[in-house]
Write a protein that holds these residues in place. Sequence first.
Motif, short mmCIF file in Angstrom:
data_model
loop_
_atom_site.label_atom_id
_atom_site.label_comp_id
_atom_site.label_asym_id
_atom_site.label_seq_id
_atom_site.Cartn_x
_atom_site.Cartn_y
_atom_site.Cartn_z
N HIS A 6 0.81 -1.23 0.00
CA HIS A 6 0.00 0.00 0.00
C HIS A 6 0.84 1.27 0.00
N TRP A 43 -0.68 4.27 -2.11
CA TRP A 43 -1.78 4.96 -1.42
C TRP A 43 -1.27 5.79 -0.24
N LYS A 86 -2.70 0.37 5.20
CA LYS A 86 -3.97 0.61 4.52
C LYS A 86 -4.91 1.43 5.39
#
Length: 92
Positions: free
Chosen positions: A11, A14, A57
């Motif tokens: 992740h 992101w 996340k």
Amino acid sequence: MNTTAAQIPNHLVWAILATLFCCLPGGIVSIVYAAQVNGKIAAGDLAGARDSSDKAKKWAMWSAIAGVIVAVLYVVLVMAMGGLGALSNSGY
């Protein structure tokens, strides 16, 4: 490499996007957790890698949510201040 290890995402993308566009402190925490994932996979700590992945996340998601909330509140505040300015100037 183990196929199970390849299924643990880090992740990082992101986390970086959340840092740049949303909420800097939460995004940095997300980057730290995302950076730990690959090292833990290499060390064979799949449970730790999965935990770091989940935390990365979670922090990226909450950073994005916080960024959206702050942006909406800012727009509402600017609109309210603009409306108040228009009302106070209408008497002149």
